[in-house]
Design a protein around this motif. Structure first.
Motif, PDB file in Angstrom:
ATOM      1  N   ALA A 136      -7.476  -2.564  11.175  1.00 22.73           N
ATOM      2  CA  ALA A 136      -7.522  -3.583  10.158  1.00 22.73           C
ATOM      3  C   ALA A 136      -7.268  -4.901  10.892  1.00 22.73           C
ATOM      4  CB  ALA A 136      -6.732  -3.244   9.221  1.00 22.73           C
ATOM      5  N   VAL A 137      -6.337  -4.996  11.777  1.00 19.66           N
ATOM      6  CA  VAL A 137      -6.048  -6.353  12.470  1.00 19.66           C
ATOM      7  C   VAL A 137      -7.168  -6.784  13.248  1.00 19.66           C
ATOM      8  CG1 VAL A 137      -4.872  -7.434  14.320  1.00 19.66           C
ATOM      9  CG2 VAL A 137      -3.646  -6.099  12.695  1.00 19.66           C
ATOM     10  N   ARG A 138      -7.724  -5.785  14.072  1.00 18.23           N
ATOM     11  CA  ARG A 138      -9.113  -5.882  14.855  1.00 18.23           C
ATOM     12  C   ARG A 138     -10.227  -6.483  14.091  1.00 18.23           C
ATOM     13  NH1 ARG A 138     -13.474  -3.334  15.373  1.00 18.23           N
ATOM     14  NH2 ARG A 138     -12.701  -1.475  14.254  1.00 18.23           N
ATOM     15  N   ARG A 139     -10.452  -5.843  12.735  1.00 10.54           N
ATOM     16  CA  ARG A 139     -11.385  -6.170  11.790  1.00 10.54           C
ATOM     17  C   ARG A 139     -11.285  -7.508  11.479  1.00 10.54           C
ATOM     18  NH1 ARG A 139     -12.058  -2.958   7.734  1.00 10.54           N
ATOM     19  NH2 ARG A 139     -10.536  -1.392   8.230  1.00 10.54           N
ATOM     20  N   ALA A 140     -10.085  -7.820  11.106  1.00  5.78           N
ATOM     21  CA  ALA A 140      -9.693  -9.422  10.276  1.00  5.78           C
ATOM     22  C   ALA A 140      -9.588 -10.242  11.640  1.00  5.78           C
ATOM     23  CB  ALA A 140      -8.366  -9.014   9.731  1.00  5.78           C
ATOM     24  N   GLY A 141      -9.516 -10.014  12.705  1.00  2.54           N
ATOM     25  CA  GLY A 141      -9.402 -10.925  13.704  1.00  2.54           C
ATOM     26  C   GLY A 141      -8.304 -11.737  13.897  1.00  2.54           C
ATOM     27  N   ALA A 163      -6.667  -7.099   3.135  1.00  2.00           N
ATOM     28  CA  ALA A 163      -8.188  -7.270   2.674  1.00  2.00           C
ATOM     29  C   ALA A 163      -8.951  -6.018   3.605  1.00  2.00           C
ATOM     30  CB  ALA A 163      -8.936  -8.421   2.745  1.00  2.00           C
ATOM     31  N   ALA A 164      -8.817  -6.108   4.956  1.00  2.94           N
ATOM     32  CA  ALA A 164      -9.344  -5.225   5.744  1.00  2.94           C
ATOM     33  C   ALA A 164      -9.093  -3.970   5.595  1.00  2.94           C
ATOM     34  CB  ALA A 164      -9.170  -5.581   6.995  1.00  2.94           C
ATOM     35  N   LEU A 165      -7.855  -3.647   5.220  1.00  4.14           N
ATOM     36  CA  LEU A 165      -7.165  -2.284   4.900  1.00  4.14           C
ATOM     37  C   LEU A 165      -7.838  -1.582   3.533  1.00  4.14           C
ATOM     38  CD1 LEU A 165      -3.383  -2.486   5.547  1.00  4.14           C
ATOM     39  CD2 LEU A 165      -4.868  -1.074   6.738  1.00  4.14           C
ATOM     40  N   GLU A 225     -10.800  -2.242   2.886  1.00  3.98           N
ATOM     41  CA  GLU A 225     -12.304  -1.871   3.198  1.00  3.98           C
ATOM     42  C   GLU A 225     -12.468  -0.348   3.891  1.00  3.98           C
ATOM     43  OE1 GLU A 225     -13.455  -5.025   5.670  1.00  3.98           O
ATOM     44  OE2 GLU A 225     -13.665  -6.431   3.862  1.00  3.98           O
ATOM     45  N   ALA A 226     -13.555  -0.051   3.879  1.00  9.23           N
ATOM     46  CA  ALA A 226     -13.702   1.290   4.809  1.00  9.23           C
ATOM     47  C   ALA A 226     -13.016   1.234   5.982  1.00  9.23           C
ATOM     48  CB  ALA A 226     -15.201   1.695   4.856  1.00  9.23           C
ATOM     49  N   PRO A 227     -12.248   2.047   6.630  1.00 13.08           N
ATOM     50  CA  PRO A 227     -11.695   1.667   8.035  1.00 13.08           C
ATOM     51  C   PRO A 227     -12.667   2.253   9.070  1.00 13.08           C
ATOM     52  CG  PRO A 227     -10.963   3.753   7.183  1.00 13.08           C
ATOM     53  CD  PRO A 227     -11.606   3.016   5.729  1.00 13.08           C
ATOM     54  N   GLY A 228     -12.590   1.822  10.253  1.00 15.01           N
ATOM     55  CA  GLY A 228     -13.371   2.291  11.285  1.00 15.01           C
ATOM     56  C   GLY A 228     -12.804   3.722  11.734  1.00 15.01           C
ATOM     57  N   PRO A 229     -13.478   4.569  12.443  1.00  9.76           N
ATOM     58  CA  PRO A 229     -13.381   5.592  12.932  1.00  9.76           C
ATOM     59  C   PRO A 229     -11.957   5.791  13.737  1.00  9.76           C
ATOM     60  CG  PRO A 229     -14.664   4.542  14.663  1.00  9.76           C
ATOM     61  CD  PRO A 229     -14.544   3.647  13.586  1.00  9.76           C
ATOM     62  N   LEU A 230     -10.859   6.854  13.033  1.00  6.12           N
ATOM     63  CA  LEU A 230      -9.615   6.737  13.087  1.00  6.12           C
ATOM     64  C   LEU A 230      -9.485   8.239  13.716  1.00  6.12           C
ATOM     65  CD1 LEU A 230      -7.967   4.943  10.090  1.00  6.12           C
ATOM     66  CD2 LEU A 230      -8.685   4.170  12.351  1.00  6.12           C
ATOM     67  N   ARG A 231      -8.404   8.503  14.594  1.00  2.00           N
ATOM     68  CA  ARG A 231      -8.271   9.648  15.219  1.00  2.00           C
ATOM     69  C   ARG A 231      -7.582  10.609  14.280  1.00  2.00           C
ATOM     70  NH1 ARG A 231      -5.441   8.061  20.224  1.00  2.00           N
ATOM     71  NH2 ARG A 231      -4.193   6.609  18.802  1.00  2.00           N
ATOM     72  N   TYR A 232      -6.560   9.956  13.494  1.00  2.00           N
ATOM     73  CA  TYR A 232      -5.789  11.139  12.612  1.00  2.00           C
ATOM     74  C   TYR A 232      -6.256  11.391  11.046  1.00  2.00           C
ATOM     75  CZ  TYR A 232      -3.134   9.772  16.765  1.00  2.00           C
ATOM     76  OH  TYR A 232      -2.763   9.624  17.966  1.00  2.00           O
ATOM     77  N   GLY A 233      -7.684  11.186  10.945  1.00  2.00           N
ATOM     78  CA  GLY A 233      -8.289  11.635   9.904  1.00  2.00           C
ATOM     79  C   GLY A 233      -8.498  10.386   8.690  1.00  2.00           C
ATOM     80  N   ALA A 234      -8.792  10.624   7.577  1.00  2.00           N
ATOM     81  CA  ALA A 234      -9.127   9.752   6.612  1.00  2.00           C
ATOM     82  C   ALA A 234      -7.973   9.015   6.327  1.00  2.00           C
ATOM     83  CB  ALA A 234     -10.053  10.079   5.391  1.00  2.00           C
ATOM     84  N   THR A 235      -7.787   7.742   6.135  1.00  2.00           N
ATOM     85  CA  THR A 235      -6.495   7.135   5.655  1.00  2.00           C
ATOM     86  C   THR A 235      -6.852   6.350   4.444  1.00  2.00           C
ATOM     87  OG1 THR A 235      -5.981   6.951   7.977  1.00  2.00           O
ATOM     88  CG2 THR A 235      -4.663   5.470   6.374  1.00  2.00           C
ATOM     89  N   PRO A 236      -6.659   6.965   3.222  1.00  2.51           N
ATOM     90  CA  PRO A 236      -7.125   6.338   1.980  1.00  2.51           C
ATOM     91  C   PRO A 236      -5.970   5.394   1.296  1.00  2.51           C
ATOM     92  CG  PRO A 236      -6.503   8.555   1.372  1.00  2.51           C
ATOM     93  CD  PRO A 236      -6.272   8.293   2.811  1.00  2.51           C
ATOM     94  N   PHE A 237      -6.502   3.989   1.169  1.00  2.00           N
ATOM     95  CA  PHE A 237      -5.494   3.339   0.679  1.00  2.00           C
ATOM     96  C   PHE A 237      -5.818   3.087  -1.053  1.00  2.00           C
ATOM     97  CE2 PHE A 237      -4.889   2.315   4.929  1.00  2.00           C
ATOM     98  CZ  PHE A 237      -3.682   2.370   5.205  1.00  2.00           C
ATOM     99  N   ASP A 238      -5.865   4.031  -1.750  1.00  2.00           N
ATOM    100  CA  ASP A 238      -6.218   3.802  -3.023  1.00  2.00           C
ATOM    101  C   ASP A 238      -5.189   3.899  -4.059  1.00  2.00           C
ATOM    102  OD1 ASP A 238      -5.521   6.476  -3.394  1.00  2.00           O
ATOM    103  OD2 ASP A 238      -7.590   7.223  -3.263  1.00  2.00           O
ATOM    104  N   PHE A 250       1.015  -1.169  -0.022  1.00  6.38           N
ATOM    105  CA  PHE A 250       0.050   0.037   0.029  1.00  6.38           C
ATOM    106  C   PHE A 250       0.948   1.228  -0.039  1.00  6.38           C
ATOM    107  CE2 PHE A 250      -2.584  -3.300   1.965  1.00  6.38           C
ATOM    108  CZ  PHE A 250      -3.787  -3.317   1.612  1.00  6.38           C
ATOM    109  N   ARG A 251       0.223   2.208  -0.230  1.00  2.83           N
ATOM    110  CA  ARG A 251       0.836   3.738  -0.356  1.00  2.83           C
ATOM    111  C   ARG A 251       0.285   4.717   0.319  1.00  2.83           C
ATOM    112  NH1 ARG A 251       2.054   4.811  -6.303  1.00  2.83           N
ATOM    113  NH2 ARG A 251       0.471   6.309  -5.668  1.00  2.83           N
ATOM    114  N   LEU A 252       0.961   5.471   1.267  1.00  2.00           N
ATOM    115  CA  LEU A 252       0.157   6.462   1.933  1.00  2.00           C
ATOM    116  C   LEU A 252       1.180   7.825   2.173  1.00  2.00           C
ATOM    117  CD1 LEU A 252      -2.494   7.056   3.385  1.00  2.00           C
ATOM    118  CD2 LEU A 252      -1.361   6.434   5.667  1.00  2.00           C
ATOM    119  N   PRO A 253       1.817   8.141   1.194  1.00  2.00           N
ATOM    120  CA  PRO A 253       2.610   9.209   0.877  1.00  2.00           C
ATOM    121  C   PRO A 253       2.108  10.529   1.585  1.00  2.00           C
ATOM    122  CG  PRO A 253       2.193   8.773  -1.137  1.00  2.00           C
ATOM    123  CD  PRO A 253       1.241   7.705  -0.447  1.00  2.00           C
ATOM    124  N   VAL A 254       2.854  11.473   2.003  1.00  2.54           N
ATOM    125  CA  VAL A 254       2.505  12.778   2.053  1.00  2.54           C
ATOM    126  C   VAL A 254       2.761  13.602   0.768  1.00  2.54           C
ATOM    127  CG1 VAL A 254       3.161  15.081   3.389  1.00  2.54           C
ATOM    128  CG2 VAL A 254       3.207  12.929   4.448  1.00  2.54           C
TER     129      VAL A 254
END
Length: 331
Positions: free
Chosen positions: A275-280, A289-291, A293-306, A96-100
Protein backbone atom coordinates in the motif's frame (compact mmCIF):
# COMPACT_ATOMS: atom_id res chain seq x y z
CA UNK A 1 5.10 -16.96 22.06
CA UNK A 2 5.88 -13.69 20.34
CA UNK A 3 9.35 -14.69 19.19
CA UNK A 4 8.10 -16.41 16.03
CA UNK A 5 5.81 -13.48 15.22
CA UNK A 6 8.64 -10.96 15.60
CA UNK A 7 11.04 -13.15 13.63
CA UNK A 8 8.50 -13.56 10.84
CA UNK A 9 7.94 -9.80 10.67
CA UNK A 10 11.69 -9.20 10.46
CA UNK A 11 12.01 -11.72 7.62
CA UNK A 12 9.19 -10.07 5.65
CA UNK A 13 10.60 -6.58 6.26
CA UNK A 14 13.96 -7.80 4.99
CA UNK A 15 12.29 -9.21 1.87
CA UNK A 16 10.50 -5.89 1.27
CA UNK A 17 13.79 -3.99 1.64
CA UNK A 18 15.35 -6.29 -0.95
CA UNK A 19 12.89 -5.04 -3.58
CA UNK A 20 14.17 -1.51 -3.09
CA UNK A 21 10.66 -0.04 -3.35
CA UNK A 22 9.93 0.58 0.34
CA UNK A 23 12.03 0.57 3.48
CA UNK A 24 10.27 -0.51 6.68
CA UNK A 25 11.75 -0.54 10.16
CA UNK A 26 9.98 -2.88 12.58
CA UNK A 27 10.03 -2.53 16.36
CA UNK A 28 8.44 -4.98 18.82
CA UNK A 29 6.29 -3.63 21.65
CA UNK A 30 4.60 -5.58 24.50
CA UNK A 31 1.02 -4.79 25.52
CA UNK A 32 0.81 -7.57 28.20
CA UNK A 33 -2.75 -8.29 26.98
CA UNK A 34 -4.06 -5.66 29.40
CA UNK A 35 -6.16 -2.66 28.31
CA UNK A 36 -4.28 -0.09 30.42
CA UNK A 37 -0.91 -1.27 29.11
CA UNK A 38 -2.29 -1.28 25.57
CA UNK A 39 -3.33 2.36 25.89
CA UNK A 40 0.08 3.29 27.27
CA UNK A 41 1.82 1.39 24.46
CA UNK A 42 -0.40 2.98 21.80
CA UNK A 43 0.14 6.49 23.18
CA UNK A 44 3.90 5.93 23.30
CA UNK A 45 3.89 4.77 19.67
CA UNK A 46 1.91 7.84 18.61
CA UNK A 47 4.38 10.13 20.41
CA UNK A 48 7.25 8.26 18.76
CA UNK A 49 5.61 9.01 15.38
CA UNK A 50 5.31 5.45 14.14
CA UNK A 51 3.39 5.31 10.86
CA UNK A 52 1.58 2.02 11.40
CA UNK A 53 1.13 -0.70 13.99
CA UNK A 54 0.29 -4.37 13.40
CA UNK A 55 -0.80 -6.57 16.29
CA UNK A 56 -2.61 -6.15 19.60
CA UNK A 57 -3.74 -9.80 19.39
CA UNK A 58 -5.92 -9.69 22.52
CA UNK A 59 -9.49 -8.50 22.06
CA UNK A 60 -9.54 -5.98 24.92
CA UNK A 61 -6.20 -4.45 23.98
CA UNK A 62 -7.17 -4.14 20.31
CA UNK A 63 -10.30 -2.21 21.25
CA UNK A 64 -8.45 0.09 23.65
CA UNK A 65 -5.56 0.78 21.27
CA UNK A 66 -7.84 1.32 18.26
CA UNK A 67 -9.34 4.47 19.78
CA UNK A 68 -5.89 5.93 20.44
CA UNK A 69 -4.68 5.33 16.89
CA UNK A 70 -7.97 6.54 15.38
CA UNK A 71 -7.74 9.86 17.23
CA UNK A 72 -4.14 10.27 16.08
CA UNK A 73 -4.92 9.26 12.49
CA UNK A 74 -2.33 6.46 12.54
CA UNK A 75 -2.81 3.09 10.90
CA UNK A 76 -3.63 0.09 13.07
CA UNK A 77 -4.03 -3.41 11.67
CA UNK A 78 -5.39 -5.33 14.66
CA UNK A 79 -4.89 -9.10 14.80
CA UNK A 80 -7.21 -9.98 17.70
CA UNK A 81 -8.08 -13.67 17.15
CA UNK A 82 -11.76 -13.33 18.10
CA UNK A 83 -13.61 -10.63 16.17
CA UNK A 84 -14.16 -7.61 18.41
CA UNK A 85 -17.53 -5.82 18.34
CA UNK A 86 -18.30 -3.87 15.21
CA UNK A 87 -17.30 -0.66 17.00
CA UNK A 88 -13.63 -1.39 16.30
CA UNK A 89 -14.15 -1.09 12.55
CA UNK A 90 -15.90 2.23 13.19
CA UNK A 91 -13.02 3.60 15.25
CA UNK A 92 -11.67 5.51 12.28
CA UNK A 93 -10.66 5.27 8.62
CA UNK A 94 -7.11 4.26 9.54
CA UNK A 95 -8.16 1.30 11.73
CA UNK A 96 -8.29 -2.15 10.12
CA UNK A 97 -8.78 -5.71 11.31
CA UNK A 98 -7.09 -8.86 10.11
CA UNK A 99 -7.66 -11.41 12.89
CA UNK A 100 -7.22 -15.15 12.65
CA UNK A 101 -10.55 -16.93 13.10
CA UNK A 102 -10.15 -19.21 16.11
CA UNK A 103 -13.09 -21.39 15.16
CA UNK A 104 -11.27 -23.49 12.56
CA UNK A 105 -8.58 -24.60 15.02
CA UNK A 106 -11.14 -25.36 17.73
CA UNK A 107 -13.36 -27.37 15.41
CA UNK A 108 -10.34 -29.32 14.21
CA UNK A 109 -9.35 -30.19 17.79
CA UNK A 110 -12.95 -31.27 18.46
CA UNK A 111 -12.97 -33.50 15.37
CA UNK A 112 -9.65 -35.04 16.39
CA UNK A 113 -10.91 -35.87 19.87
CA UNK A 114 -14.25 -37.16 18.58
CA UNK A 115 -12.44 -39.73 16.45
CA UNK A 116 -11.21 -41.50 19.57
CA UNK A 117 -13.02 -44.82 20.23
CA UNK A 118 -16.46 -44.12 21.70
CA UNK A 119 -15.95 -46.66 24.47
CA UNK A 120 -17.38 -46.08 27.96
CA UNK A 121 -13.88 -45.43 29.31
CA UNK A 122 -13.15 -42.67 26.75
CA UNK A 123 -14.12 -39.31 28.20
CA UNK A 124 -13.32 -35.88 26.75
CA UNK A 125 -12.82 -32.64 28.72
CA UNK A 126 -12.16 -29.04 27.77
CA UNK A 127 -9.94 -27.03 30.11
CA UNK A 128 -9.57 -23.32 29.41
CA UNK A 129 -8.57 -20.02 30.93
CA UNK A 130 -10.93 -17.03 30.95
CA UNK A 131 -9.59 -15.10 27.94
CA UNK A 132 -11.82 -14.33 24.96
CA UNK A 133 -9.49 -16.40 22.80
CA UNK A 134 -9.90 -19.50 24.98
CA UNK A 135 -13.67 -19.00 25.28
CA UNK A 136 -14.07 -18.91 21.50
CA UNK A 137 -11.81 -21.92 21.06
CA UNK A 138 -13.67 -23.91 23.72
CA UNK A 139 -16.99 -23.25 22.00
CA UNK A 140 -15.52 -24.39 18.69
CA UNK A 141 -14.01 -27.54 20.25
CA UNK A 142 -17.38 -28.41 21.76
CA UNK A 143 -19.09 -27.83 18.41
CA UNK A 144 -16.57 -30.10 16.66
CA UNK A 145 -17.17 -32.90 19.17
CA UNK A 146 -20.96 -32.56 18.95
CA UNK A 147 -20.89 -32.54 15.15
CA UNK A 148 -19.46 -36.05 15.35
CA UNK A 149 -22.28 -37.18 17.63
CA UNK A 150 -20.17 -37.17 20.78
CA UNK A 151 -20.35 -35.05 23.95
CA UNK A 152 -17.83 -33.31 26.19
CA UNK A 153 -17.89 -34.67 29.74
CA UNK A 154 -16.93 -31.37 31.38
CA UNK A 155 -15.64 -27.87 30.69
CA UNK A 156 -13.27 -26.67 33.42
CA UNK A 157 -12.00 -23.11 33.86
CA UNK A 158 -9.03 -21.60 35.65
CA UNK A 159 -7.58 -18.12 36.08
CA UNK A 160 -4.49 -17.18 34.12
CA UNK A 161 -1.53 -16.78 36.43
CA UNK A 162 -2.55 -19.63 38.74
CA UNK A 163 0.35 -21.92 39.63
CA UNK A 164 -1.42 -24.75 41.48
CA UNK A 165 -4.23 -26.80 39.94
CA UNK A 166 -4.94 -29.53 42.48
CA UNK A 167 -8.75 -29.10 42.66
CA UNK A 168 -9.06 -28.92 38.87
CA UNK A 169 -6.92 -32.03 38.38
CA UNK A 170 -8.87 -33.87 41.10
CA UNK A 171 -12.16 -33.16 39.29
CA UNK A 172 -10.78 -34.48 36.02
CA UNK A 173 -9.50 -37.60 37.74
CA UNK A 174 -12.84 -38.20 39.49
CA UNK A 175 -14.64 -37.91 36.14
CA UNK A 176 -12.30 -40.46 34.54
CA UNK A 177 -11.16 -38.05 31.83
CA UNK A 178 -8.94 -39.67 29.21
CA UNK A 179 -8.55 -36.87 26.64
CA UNK A 180 -8.23 -33.12 27.24
CA UNK A 181 -8.34 -30.07 25.00
CA UNK A 182 -6.09 -27.81 27.10
CA UNK A 183 -6.66 -24.25 25.89
CA UNK A 184 -3.99 -22.47 27.87
CA UNK A 185 -0.88 -20.36 27.42
CA UNK A 186 2.54 -22.02 27.82
CA UNK A 187 3.19 -21.70 31.58
CA UNK A 188 -0.25 -22.84 32.75
CA UNK A 189 -0.37 -25.50 30.01
CA UNK A 190 2.89 -27.03 31.20
CA UNK A 191 1.91 -26.92 34.88
CA UNK A 192 -1.55 -28.43 34.33
CA UNK A 193 -0.12 -31.15 32.08
CA UNK A 194 2.49 -32.07 34.69
CA UNK A 195 -0.15 -32.43 37.42
CA UNK A 196 -2.60 -34.28 35.18
CA UNK A 197 -0.15 -36.91 34.01
CA UNK A 198 0.82 -37.62 37.61
CA UNK A 199 -2.71 -38.82 38.40
CA UNK A 200 -3.71 -39.99 34.89
CA UNK A 201 -0.51 -41.37 33.27
CA UNK A 202 -2.23 -42.45 30.04
CA UNK A 203 -4.10 -39.20 29.41
CA UNK A 204 -3.80 -37.44 26.03
CA UNK A 205 -3.58 -33.64 26.09
CA UNK A 206 -4.14 -31.56 22.95
CA UNK A 207 -2.79 -27.98 22.86
CA UNK A 208 -3.56 -25.10 20.46
CA UNK A 209 -0.81 -23.53 18.39
CA UNK A 210 -0.32 -20.57 20.76
CA UNK A 211 0.88 -22.99 23.47
CA UNK A 212 3.52 -24.49 21.17
CA UNK A 213 6.58 -22.83 22.68
CA UNK A 214 9.86 -24.21 23.98
CA UNK A 215 8.75 -23.37 27.53
CA UNK A 216 5.72 -25.70 27.52
CA UNK A 217 7.59 -29.04 27.45
CA UNK A 218 10.26 -27.73 29.82
CA UNK A 219 7.59 -26.97 32.41
CA UNK A 220 5.63 -30.14 31.68
CA UNK A 221 8.71 -32.33 32.15
CA UNK A 222 7.97 -36.02 31.70
CA UNK A 223 4.35 -35.13 30.85
CA UNK A 224 5.55 -33.76 27.49
CA UNK A 225 5.25 -37.27 26.03
CA UNK A 226 1.46 -37.03 26.52
CA UNK A 227 1.17 -33.68 24.75
CA UNK A 228 -0.15 -33.21 21.22
CA UNK A 229 0.07 -29.85 19.48
CA UNK A 230 -2.05 -28.42 16.66
CA UNK A 231 -0.20 -26.38 14.05
CA UNK A 232 -1.08 -24.80 10.70
CA UNK A 233 -0.36 -27.19 7.86
CA UNK A 234 -0.86 -27.57 4.15
CA UNK A 235 -2.02 -24.15 3.00
CA UNK A 236 -2.52 -21.92 6.05
CA UNK A 237 -4.29 -18.63 5.41
CA UNK A 238 -4.28 -19.26 1.68
CA UNK A 239 -0.53 -18.68 1.66
CA UNK A 240 1.34 -19.85 -1.38
CA UNK A 241 4.78 -21.46 -1.39
CA UNK A 242 6.34 -18.36 0.19
CA UNK A 243 4.14 -18.76 3.24
CA UNK A 244 5.24 -22.37 3.61
CA UNK A 245 8.85 -21.31 3.27
CA UNK A 246 8.37 -18.74 6.03
CA UNK A 247 7.01 -21.35 8.44
CA UNK A 248 9.84 -23.72 7.47
CA UNK A 249 12.43 -21.02 8.13
CA UNK A 250 10.92 -20.29 11.53
CA UNK A 251 10.78 -23.96 12.44
CA UNK A 252 14.44 -24.38 11.47
CA UNK A 253 15.24 -21.74 14.09
CA UNK A 254 13.26 -23.62 16.73
CA UNK A 255 10.27 -21.25 16.53
CA UNK A 256 7.01 -23.10 15.98
CA UNK A 257 4.63 -21.06 18.13
CA UNK A 258 1.78 -19.00 16.75
CA UNK A 259 2.09 -20.12 13.15
CA UNK A 260 -1.29 -18.64 12.22
CA UNK A 261 -0.55 -15.34 13.99
CA UNK A 262 2.91 -15.24 12.40
CA UNK A 263 1.48 -15.58 8.89
CA UNK A 264 -1.22 -13.00 9.65
CA UNK A 265 1.35 -10.43 10.79
CA UNK A 266 3.58 -11.30 7.85
CA UNK A 267 0.78 -10.85 5.33
CA UNK A 268 -0.41 -7.63 6.98
CA UNK A 269 3.13 -6.25 6.84
CA UNK A 270 3.47 -7.16 3.19
CA UNK A 271 0.06 -5.62 2.42
CA UNK A 272 1.14 -2.45 4.22
CA UNK A 273 4.38 -2.28 2.22
CA UNK A 274 2.42 -2.80 -0.99
CA UNK A 275 0.00 0.00 0.00
CA UNK A 276 2.88 2.40 0.75
CA UNK A 277 4.34 1.65 -2.67
CA UNK A 278 1.02 2.28 -4.42
CA UNK A 279 0.30 5.42 -2.36
CA UNK A 280 3.70 6.86 -3.17
CA UNK A 281 4.32 7.80 0.48
CA UNK A 282 3.86 6.63 4.04
CA UNK A 283 1.24 9.28 4.82
CA UNK A 284 -1.38 7.37 6.86
CA UNK A 285 -4.51 8.64 5.08
CA UNK A 286 -3.08 7.82 1.65
CA UNK A 287 -1.88 4.39 2.78
CA UNK A 288 -5.25 3.66 4.39
CA UNK A 289 -6.98 4.46 1.12
CA UNK A 290 -4.59 2.13 -0.72
CA UNK A 291 -5.23 -0.65 1.83
CA UNK A 292 -8.96 -0.44 1.14
CA UNK A 293 -8.35 -0.94 -2.57
CA UNK A 294 -7.52 -4.27 -4.17
CA UNK A 295 -3.94 -5.09 -3.17
CA UNK A 296 -1.21 -6.08 -5.54
CA UNK A 297 -0.01 -9.70 -5.78
CA UNK A 298 0.93 -10.82 -2.28
CA UNK A 299 2.84 -13.94 -1.33
CA UNK A 300 0.91 -14.75 1.82
CA UNK A 301 -2.55 -15.10 0.35
CA UNK A 302 -5.48 -12.72 0.02
CA UNK A 303 -5.49 -9.97 2.67
CA UNK A 304 -9.11 -8.76 3.04
CA UNK A 305 -9.67 -5.50 4.90
CA UNK A 306 -13.44 -5.62 5.10
CA UNK A 307 -15.98 -5.23 7.92
CA UNK A 308 -15.13 -8.63 9.41
CA UNK A 309 -11.57 -9.07 8.27
CA UNK A 310 -11.41 -12.70 9.36
CA UNK A 311 -8.75 -15.01 7.98
CA UNK A 312 -9.55 -18.66 8.52
CA UNK A 313 -6.73 -21.18 8.64
CA UNK A 314 -7.92 -23.88 6.29
CA UNK A 315 -5.55 -26.70 7.20
CA UNK A 316 -4.39 -27.99 10.58
CA UNK A 317 -2.40 -31.03 11.69
CA UNK A 318 -1.92 -32.69 15.09
CA UNK A 319 1.64 -33.63 16.04
CA UNK A 320 3.17 -35.51 18.93
CA UNK A 321 5.36 -33.07 20.80
CA UNK A 322 8.81 -33.06 19.24
CA UNK A 323 7.73 -35.47 16.50
CA UNK A 324 7.30 -34.45 12.86
CA UNK A 325 4.76 -37.20 12.18
CA UNK A 326 1.25 -35.89 11.67
CA UNK A 327 -1.42 -37.72 13.61
CA UNK A 328 -4.30 -36.13 11.71
CA UNK A 329 -4.61 -33.65 8.87
CA UNK A 330 -7.83 -32.51 7.30
CA UNK A 331 -9.12 -29.66 5.26
Amino acid sequence: MGRAVHAGAALVASDIHATGAVRIETVAVEDTCASADAVRAAEALVVAKFDAVIGFPCRATAQAAALVFARAGRILIATAPIAPPFGLTQAGPTVFRLPVAATSQGQFIGQYLAKKPAAPETRIAIVRDKTHQAIGLAQAVDAGVRAAGRTVATVEMFTGGDKAFGPLVARLKALGITHVALLAYPVEAGLIAAELVTVRPGIEIVLPDFAATDETPLIAGAAASRLRVVLPSGDPLGAAEAGQQLLARLKSHGMIAGGAETLTVASALEAYGDAVRRAGSGEPAAVAAALREAPGPLRYGATPFDARGHRAVRYWAVYRWGDDRRLMEER
